[in-house]
Design a protein around this motif. Structure first.
Motif, mmCIF file in Angstrom:
data_model
loop_
_atom_site.group_PDB
_atom_site.id
_atom_site.type_symbol
_atom_site.label_atom_id
_atom_site.label_comp_id
_atom_site.label_asym_id
_atom_site.label_seq_id
_atom_site.Cartn_x
_atom_site.Cartn_y
_atom_site.Cartn_z
ATOM 1 N N ILE A 59 0.789 -0.933 -0.082
ATOM 2 C CA ILE A 59 0.071 0.050 0.295
ATOM 3 C C ILE A 59 1.101 0.719 -0.055
ATOM 4 O O ILE A 59 1.622 1.329 1.000
ATOM 5 N N ASP A 60 0.748 2.329 -1.054
ATOM 6 C CA ASP A 60 1.605 3.080 -1.220
ATOM 7 C C ASP A 60 1.027 4.632 -1.891
ATOM 8 O O ASP A 60 -0.609 4.375 -1.874
ATOM 9 N N ILE A 61 1.356 5.952 -1.960
ATOM 10 C CA ILE A 61 0.464 6.724 -2.523
ATOM 11 C C ILE A 61 -0.106 6.455 -3.523
ATOM 12 O O ILE A 61 -1.266 7.317 -4.160
ATOM 13 N N ARG A 62 0.157 5.716 -4.617
ATOM 14 C CA ARG A 62 -1.016 5.023 -5.423
ATOM 15 C C ARG A 62 -2.757 5.302 -5.319
ATOM 16 O O ARG A 62 -3.270 5.170 -5.708
ATOM 17 N N SER A 63 -2.846 4.891 -3.397
ATOM 18 C CA SER A 63 -4.079 4.683 -3.226
ATOM 19 C C SER A 63 -4.839 5.978 -3.541
ATOM 20 O O SER A 63 -5.943 6.267 -3.025
ATOM 21 N N GLY A 64 -4.143 7.364 -3.481
ATOM 22 C CA GLY A 64 -4.242 8.776 -4.007
ATOM 23 C C GLY A 64 -5.247 8.650 -2.869
ATOM 24 O O GLY A 64 -4.977 9.172 -1.549
ATOM 25 N N GLN A 65 -6.360 9.492 -3.428
ATOM 26 C CA GLN A 65 -6.874 9.658 -1.644
ATOM 27 C C GLN A 65 -8.044 9.099 -1.194
ATOM 28 O O GLN A 65 -7.674 9.766 0.155
ATOM 29 N N ALA A 66 -7.536 7.891 -1.137
ATOM 30 C CA ALA A 66 -8.132 6.916 -0.390
ATOM 31 C C ALA A 66 -7.159 6.593 0.896
ATOM 32 O O ALA A 66 -7.264 5.774 1.942
ATOM 33 N N LEU A 67 -5.689 7.050 0.858
ATOM 34 C CA LEU A 67 -4.718 6.688 1.597
ATOM 35 C C LEU A 67 -5.248 6.731 2.816
ATOM 36 O O LEU A 67 -4.693 6.353 3.735
ATOM 37 N N PRO A 68 -5.405 8.456 3.327
ATOM 38 C CA PRO A 68 -5.086 8.857 5.160
ATOM 39 C C PRO A 68 -6.777 7.183 5.555
ATOM 40 O O PRO A 68 -6.854 6.978 6.656
ATOM 41 N N ASP A 69 -7.704 7.113 4.605
ATOM 42 C CA ASP A 69 -8.571 5.844 5.472
ATOM 43 C C ASP A 69 -7.950 4.782 5.992
ATOM 44 O O ASP A 69 -8.722 4.111 6.662
ATOM 45 N N LEU A 70 -6.480 4.524 5.411
ATOM 46 C CA LEU A 70 -6.387 3.466 5.980
ATOM 47 C C LEU A 70 -5.945 3.392 7.414
ATOM 48 O O LEU A 70 -6.241 2.320 7.948
ATOM 49 N N GLN A 71 -5.805 4.657 8.199
ATOM 50 C CA GLN A 71 -5.642 5.129 9.312
ATOM 51 C C GLN A 71 -7.340 4.088 9.533
ATOM 52 O O GLN A 71 -6.818 3.497 11.318
ATOM 53 N N ASN A 72 -8.318 4.235 9.698
ATOM 54 C CA ASN A 72 -9.349 3.537 10.417
ATOM 55 C C ASN A 72 -9.460 2.661 9.917
ATOM 56 O O ASN A 72 -10.260 1.938 10.396
ATOM 57 N N GLY A 113 5.825 18.518 -13.036
ATOM 58 C CA GLY A 113 6.737 19.425 -11.662
ATOM 59 C C GLY A 113 8.392 18.639 -11.621
ATOM 60 O O GLY A 113 8.533 17.556 -11.976
ATOM 61 N N ARG A 114 8.651 19.211 -10.717
ATOM 62 C CA ARG A 114 9.774 19.053 -10.845
ATOM 63 C C ARG A 114 9.971 17.310 -9.575
ATOM 64 O O ARG A 114 9.049 17.388 -8.828
ATOM 65 N N VAL A 115 11.020 16.047 -9.388
ATOM 66 C CA VAL A 115 10.173 15.099 -9.060
ATOM 67 C C VAL A 115 10.429 15.396 -7.536
ATOM 68 O O VAL A 115 9.663 15.049 -6.313
ATOM 69 N N ASP A 116 12.079 16.702 -6.984
ATOM 70 C CA ASP A 116 12.032 16.839 -5.476
ATOM 71 C C ASP A 116 10.413 17.520 -4.602
ATOM 72 O O ASP A 116 10.268 17.024 -3.686
ATOM 73 N N GLU A 117 10.185 17.594 -5.022
ATOM 74 C CA GLU A 117 8.771 18.515 -4.867
ATOM 75 C C GLU A 117 7.481 17.265 -4.700
ATOM 76 O O GLU A 117 7.203 16.850 -3.744
ATOM 77 N N GLY A 118 7.223 16.088 -5.838
ATOM 78 C CA GLY A 118 6.909 14.919 -5.380
ATOM 79 C C GLY A 118 6.951 14.247 -3.975
ATOM 80 O O GLY A 118 6.098 13.924 -4.018
ATOM 81 N N ILE A 119 8.019 13.980 -3.922
ATOM 82 C CA ILE A 119 8.780 13.605 -2.969
ATOM 83 C C ILE A 119 8.561 14.456 -1.884
ATOM 84 O O ILE A 119 8.164 13.959 -0.776
ATOM 85 N N ARG A 120 8.430 15.280 -1.755
ATOM 86 C CA ARG A 120 8.438 15.990 -0.255
ATOM 87 C C ARG A 120 6.770 16.073 -0.263
ATOM 88 O O ARG A 120 6.396 15.673 1.128
ATOM 89 N N LYS A 124 5.408 14.117 3.297
ATOM 90 C CA LYS A 124 3.775 14.544 4.428
ATOM 91 C C LYS A 124 2.720 13.512 4.009
ATOM 92 O O LYS A 124 1.915 13.156 4.800
ATOM 93 N N ALA A 125 2.232 12.900 3.336
ATOM 94 C CA ALA A 125 1.242 11.748 2.949
ATOM 95 C C ALA A 125 1.171 11.208 4.046
ATOM 96 O O ALA A 125 0.376 9.890 4.122
ATOM 97 N N LEU A 126 2.343 10.603 3.662
ATOM 98 C CA LEU A 126 2.676 9.128 4.316
ATOM 99 C C LEU A 126 3.610 9.144 5.951
ATOM 100 O O LEU A 126 3.376 8.069 6.331
ATOM 101 N N GLU A 127 3.781 10.255 6.306
ATOM 102 C CA GLU A 127 3.457 10.600 7.450
ATOM 103 C C GLU A 127 2.531 9.250 8.772
ATOM 104 O O GLU A 127 4.131 9.064 9.883
ATOM 105 N N PHE A 128 2.276 9.369 8.343
ATOM 106 C CA PHE A 128 1.037 8.720 9.543
ATOM 107 C C PHE A 128 1.786 7.102 10.038
ATOM 108 O O PHE A 128 1.746 6.733 10.562
ATOM 109 N N LEU A 129 2.407 6.111 8.219
ATOM 110 C CA LEU A 129 2.438 5.624 8.360
ATOM 111 C C LEU A 129 3.805 4.810 8.720
ATOM 112 O O LEU A 129 3.977 4.039 9.766
ATOM 113 N N LYS A 130 5.079 5.501 8.580
ATOM 114 C CA LYS A 130 6.211 5.723 9.231
ATOM 115 C C LYS A 130 6.187 5.974 10.487
ATOM 116 O O LYS A 130 6.507 5.048 10.668
#
Length: 293
Positions: A59-72, A113-120, A124-130
């Motif tokens: 499971i990763d960022i490919r889940s898009g806007q549904a990713l935060p629902d993983l917490q539930n 855009g730039r790759v480093d902006e995508g990484i940033r 942020k999106a994966l903070e809760f999983l890390k």
């Protein structure tokens, strides 16, 4: 039943990790939609899925806007007694950018855009999983076989793992100090085998050079004090949540003294089970390359 969620930064090695777990007889599913994770976890937990005892779900960022629902979903699994583990694959921003440029892939959040902006944005999106990860593997310096060894240690041998990977790195000052070093030690104070007849073409990996360098009491004392300091630092780094420690040991050309002392430190630390450890000799062959040998 073992249920592993494999996640982390794009380009950090999640697909490779899943393939390795599949080879270790885990039932692997990649990019499972978040709404289906709960159902899949329930099926595997109650035995409906048959005799599957080891599961890995990517499971990763490919889940898009549904990713935060993983917490539930994870909260539901905990409440219902379904145990899970989170493996988070990470790497430094510089390494991730380099990997994307080498493969010419587009980062899923970078768009045009730039790759480093995508990484940033991804970090942020994966903070809760890390934050909740049971295992964090930094693959910045890892070879494929070293990643496999670490996964085998955790998910096959069930060894205790402290999320710290130590790299003992030898280098030559004339080629520059490694930019990603955490600790740098200069061993140019030791007698140089370069000027001893017959030793110039050899390296610290060869017994004559090793015996020559370590034959000096100063080298023995330095190795003992260095080991003592590193052993003191390791548990403190672990408690602070550090995942990668690069110990760089340098001499003039990175071929004799630094290689010898790096090998000695690696030998002294390699029996511990609280962290992973690897060794790398960055500049060992550079003199030969420069001189066309």
């Amino acid at each position: 039943m073992r249920f592993v969620i494999v996640t982390g930064m794009s380009g950090a090695g999640k697909s490779t990790a899943l393939k390795m777990l599949e080879d270790a007889e885990y039932f692997c599913v990649d990019n499972l939609p978040i709404p289906l994770v709960e159902k899949f976890a329930q099926l595997t937990a109650d035995g409906t899925s048959g005799e599957i005892q080891k599961v890995a779900v990517g499971i990763d960022i490919r889940s898009g806007q549904a990713l935060p629902d993983l917490q539930n979903v994870l909260e539901w699994m905990s409440i219902n007694g379904i145990c899970y583990e989170i493996l988070f694959l990470d790497a430094s921003d510089d390494v991730l950018v380099k990997r994307y440029k080498e493969t010419r892939r587009t980062h899923p959040l970078a768009g045009l855009g730039r790759v480093d902006e995508g990484i940033r944005k991804e970090r942020k999106a994966l903070e809760f999983l890390k934050k909740d990860a049971d295992y964090i593997l930094d693959t910045s310096q890892l070879l494929t076989r070293e990643l496999k060894a670490e996964l085998d240690k955790i998910f096959v041998q069930d060894q205790k793992f402290k999320n710290l990977m130590i790299t003992v790195l030898s280098f030559g000052f004339k080629y520059g100090i490694p930019a990603d070093s955490d600790l740098v030690f200069d061993v140019r104070f030791l007698p140089n085998p370069y000027y001893v007849e017959g030793m110039r073409p050899l390296s610290g990996n060869d017994a004559p050079v090793r015996d020559y360098v370590m034959g000096f009491e100063t080298a023995q004392v330095f190795a003992e004090k260095l080991e003592d300091m590193i052993r003191f630092l390791i548990p403190n780094y672990i408690s602070e949540g550090k995942h990668q420690l690069i110990i760089s040991i340098g001499c003039t050309g990175g071929k004799h003294r630094s290689v010898t002392l790096a090998n000695e430190l690696y030998r002294r630390l390699s029996n511990a089970k609280d962290y992973g450890i690897r060794i790398e000799h960055r500049d060992l062959e550079k003199d030969a390359i420069r001189k066309g040998i």
